[in-house]
Design an enzyme around this catalytic site. Structure first.
Site, short mmCIF file in Angstrom:
data_model
loop_
_atom_site.label_atom_id
_atom_site.label_comp_id
_atom_site.label_asym_id
_atom_site.label_seq_id
_atom_site.Cartn_x
_atom_site.Cartn_y
_atom_site.Cartn_z
N HIS A 66 1.26 -1.05 0.14
CA HIS A 66 0.15 0.17 0.10
C HIS A 66 0.71 1.63 0.14
CE1 HIS A 66 -3.43 2.47 1.86
NE2 HIS A 66 -3.57 1.97 0.86
N HIS A 97 -2.08 11.39 -2.04
CA HIS A 97 -3.12 10.72 -1.63
C HIS A 97 -4.48 11.47 -0.49
CE1 HIS A 97 -6.20 9.53 1.46
NE2 HIS A 97 -6.22 8.20 0.65
#
Length: 258
Positions: A22, A64
């Protein structure tokens, strides 16, 4: 190319590994930086997840959040800056002094790294609000060009159906996955309409019934973000197809094949 995960022969071919790092190396290094992807690779991972959005001048880059302050020394909306400005920011010092000075990478930098090393990539299309379709179109078009000579393309995912539509318009051959944090009415129909190859859920949402539904629809069942052994084993026992984790230090892809 690294050996990939295989599951039911009734499903379309799935060339990607079960284990996905991730944002590069989860929380062990500053997320979405090249240092994080190198650290994930050092732990034996051959597939990475990243977040991609557009700079003001249309360059896909890795971040992000919509804003800069959590993971860089900048402030404000990231998509309102040219990539040249973004590349000057410190994207590592927030994490630890060891990573101070890490840059905000372009998606092309990560693409070149993955292609050069035979790694797989899950590109989460994470648009600045209002740029959903455009971000999908640009990421799709450039990914199709960068991976044009590769046997296995990247895998796109997004919480935004408009972004997946944009990616389908410019790169219809690159597989897509609908990201879900809740199972709203019509979620499977939405994935079908987008011609998705996978549904990517919060891991707690999966059960035997909806895994079977997704597989019966010819799609794969992927999970995020799995950091506990009991949760990983539950997903393997359910027959899901891939696990996205922060804990690259805890789960060895070789030992946790399932």
């Amino acid at each position: 190319m690294t050996q990939a995960n295989t599951t039911s022969t009734a499903l379309p071919h799935w060339p990607y590994p079960r284990w996905v790092a991730h944002r590069g190396a989860g929380k062990l290094a500053p997320e979405n930086t090249m240092a994080a992807f190198r650290l994930g690779a050092a732990h034996g991972y051959t597939m990475f997840e990243c977040d991609a959005k557009l700079s003001f001048d249309g360059v896909p880059f890795l971040l992000h959040d919509a804003t800069l302050q959590r993971t860089t020394n900048g402030k404000g909306t990231a998509g309102e800056r040219d990539f040249g400005q973004l590349a000057q920011l410190d994207a590592g010092g927030w994490h630890s002094r060891a990573y101070a000075g890490e840059a905000v990478p372009s998606l092309e930098q990560l693409a070149r790294y993955c292609i050069a090393n035979g790694y797989f990539l899950n590109i989460e299309i994470k648009p600045t609000p209002g740029q959903e379709e455009e971000t999908g179109r640009v990421v799709g078009a450039l990914s199709a060009r960068w991976w044009k000579d590769e046997a296995v393309p990247p895998f796109f995912s997004s919480f935004k159906p408009e972004s997946l539509e944009g990616a389908r318009a410019t790169a219809p051959h690159i597989p897509r996955g609908l990201l879900l944090d809740t199972l709203t009415n019509g979620w499977l129909d939405t994935a079908r309409q987008l011609e998705c190859a996978a549904v990517v859920c919060n891991h707690a949402l999966w059960n035997a019934e909806n895994v079977a539904q997704v597989h019966a629809a010819g799609m794969r069942a992927l999970s995020y973000t799995v950091n506990d052994a009991w949760a990983a084993q539950r997903l393997i026992d359910l027959g899901t197809d891939a696990i996205i984790t922060d804990r690259v230090d805890r789960f060895s892809p070789e030992l946790w094949r399932g």
